[in-house]
Design a protein around this motif. Structure first.
Motif, PDB file in Angstrom:
ATOM      1  N   LYS A 291       0.856  -1.192   0.000  1.00  0.00           N
ATOM      2  CA  LYS A 291       0.000   0.000   0.000  1.00  0.00           C
ATOM      3  C   LYS A 291       0.890   1.239   0.000  1.00  0.00           C
ATOM      4  CE  LYS A 291      -3.955   2.136   2.050  1.00  0.00           C
ATOM      5  NZ  LYS A 291      -5.136   1.930   2.863  1.00  0.00           N
ATOM      6  N   TYR A 292       0.508   2.212  -0.788  1.00  0.00           N
ATOM      7  CA  TYR A 292       1.253   3.464  -0.778  1.00  0.00           C
ATOM      8  C   TYR A 292       0.276   4.633  -0.775  1.00  0.00           C
ATOM      9  CZ  TYR A 292       0.408   3.938  -5.774  1.00  0.00           C
ATOM     10  OH  TYR A 292      -0.190   4.075  -6.984  1.00  0.00           O
ATOM     11  N   TYR A 293       0.790   5.789  -0.427  1.00  0.00           N
ATOM     12  CA  TYR A 293      -0.032   6.988  -0.258  1.00  0.00           C
ATOM     13  C   TYR A 293       0.382   8.045  -1.270  1.00  0.00           C
ATOM     14  CZ  TYR A 293      -1.148   4.466   3.947  1.00  0.00           C
ATOM     15  OH  TYR A 293      -1.556   3.489   4.804  1.00  0.00           O
ATOM     16  N   ASP A 294      -0.434   9.075  -1.408  1.00  0.00           N
ATOM     17  CA  ASP A 294      -0.176  10.147  -2.376  1.00  0.00           C
ATOM     18  C   ASP A 294       1.187  10.801  -2.189  1.00  0.00           C
ATOM     19  OD1 ASP A 294      -2.632   9.731  -3.567  1.00  0.00           O
ATOM     20  OD2 ASP A 294      -3.627  11.331  -2.448  1.00  0.00           O
ATOM     21  N   SER A 295       1.720  10.762  -0.992  1.00  0.00           N
ATOM     22  CA  SER A 295       3.012  11.404  -0.719  1.00  0.00           C
ATOM     23  C   SER A 295       4.195  10.597  -1.257  1.00  0.00           C
ATOM     24  CB  SER A 295       3.190  11.616   0.783  1.00  0.00           C
ATOM     25  OG  SER A 295       3.152  10.373   1.456  1.00  0.00           O
ATOM     26  N   VAL A 296       3.948   9.374  -1.729  1.00  0.00           N
ATOM     27  CA  VAL A 296       5.013   8.499  -2.245  1.00  0.00           C
ATOM     28  C   VAL A 296       4.893   8.427  -3.763  1.00  0.00           C
ATOM     29  CG1 VAL A 296       5.924   6.148  -2.277  1.00  0.00           C
ATOM     30  CG2 VAL A 296       5.098   7.135  -0.140  1.00  0.00           C
ATOM     31  N   PHE A 297       5.969   8.791  -4.473  1.00  0.00           N
ATOM     32  CA  PHE A 297       5.965   8.700  -5.932  1.00  0.00           C
ATOM     33  C   PHE A 297       6.260   7.261  -6.334  1.00  0.00           C
ATOM     34  CE2 PHE A 297       7.979   8.626 -10.075  1.00  0.00           C
ATOM     35  CZ  PHE A 297       7.064   9.347 -10.822  1.00  0.00           C
TER      36      PHE A 297
ATOM     37  N   SER B 133      16.058   2.928 -10.158  1.00  0.00           N
ATOM     38  CA  SER B 133      17.055   1.908 -10.475  1.00  0.00           C
ATOM     39  C   SER B 133      17.274   0.983  -9.277  1.00  0.00           C
ATOM     40  CB  SER B 133      18.377   2.566 -10.878  1.00  0.00           C
ATOM     41  OG  SER B 133      18.850   3.350  -9.810  1.00  0.00           O
ATOM     42  N   PRO B 134      17.840  -0.191  -9.518  1.00  0.00           N
ATOM     43  CA  PRO B 134      18.008  -1.167  -8.444  1.00  0.00           C
ATOM     44  C   PRO B 134      18.987  -0.751  -7.349  1.00  0.00           C
ATOM     45  CG  PRO B 134      19.036  -1.964 -10.453  1.00  0.00           C
ATOM     46  CD  PRO B 134      18.304  -0.706 -10.807  1.00  0.00           C
TER      47      PRO B 134
ATOM     48  N   GLY C 222      13.917  10.608 -11.239  1.00  0.00           N
ATOM     49  CA  GLY C 222      15.017  11.338 -11.856  1.00  0.00           C
ATOM     50  C   GLY C 222      15.809  12.231 -10.923  1.00  0.00           C
ATOM     51  N   ILE C 223      15.448  12.242  -9.641  1.00  0.00           N
ATOM     52  CA  ILE C 223      16.147  13.085  -8.673  1.00  0.00           C
ATOM     53  C   ILE C 223      17.004  12.216  -7.775  1.00  0.00           C
ATOM     54  CG2 ILE C 223      15.862  14.697  -6.733  1.00  0.00           C
ATOM     55  CD1 ILE C 223      13.133  15.445  -8.042  1.00  0.00           C
ATOM     56  N   ARG C 224      18.277  12.546  -7.699  1.00  0.00           N
ATOM     57  CA  ARG C 224      19.221  11.779  -6.844  1.00  0.00           C
ATOM     58  C   ARG C 224      18.864  11.995  -5.376  1.00  0.00           C
ATOM     59  NH1 ARG C 224      23.252   8.589  -7.897  1.00  0.00           N
ATOM     60  NH2 ARG C 224      25.090   8.529  -6.588  1.00  0.00           N
ATOM     61  N   VAL C 225      18.799  10.898  -4.640  1.00  0.00           N
ATOM     62  CA  VAL C 225      18.451  10.991  -3.210  1.00  0.00           C
ATOM     63  C   VAL C 225      19.575  10.504  -2.324  1.00  0.00           C
ATOM     64  CG1 VAL C 225      15.976  10.879  -3.530  1.00  0.00           C
ATOM     65  CG2 VAL C 225      17.265   8.763  -3.309  1.00  0.00           C
TER      66      VAL C 225
END
Length: 71
Positions: A37-43, A60-61, A68-71
């Motif tokens: 389950k995921y919520y709107d706040s999770v892409f 990516s794995p 596309g944003i480095r975290v």
């Protein structure tokens, strides 16, 4: 009692690449798959990689980018 529904990522067992987004109740089961389950706040979108350690979905794995944003 009515069961709550929500958005779930459908992921094949033994894998972490999710295949599809479904809207179901919390008791939904499909043989050979697990759901997260995921919520709107999770892409998340199909073909992303699920990291069970932080419950996020990555491009990516190696779990270094989200949308596309480095975290």
């Amino acid at each position: 009692m009515m069961k709550k529904s929500g958005a779930y990522a459908l992921i094949p067992e033994g894998n972490n690449i999710f295949e599809n987004i479904i809207v179901e109740n919390n008791s939904f089961k499909k043989k050979g798959y697990y759901t997260i389950k995921y919520y709107d706040s999770v892409f998340c979108q199909p073909r992303m990689y699920y990291n069970k350690n932080d419950s996020l979905f990555y491009d990516s794995p190696d779990f270094k980018e989200i949308n596309g944003i480095r975290v």
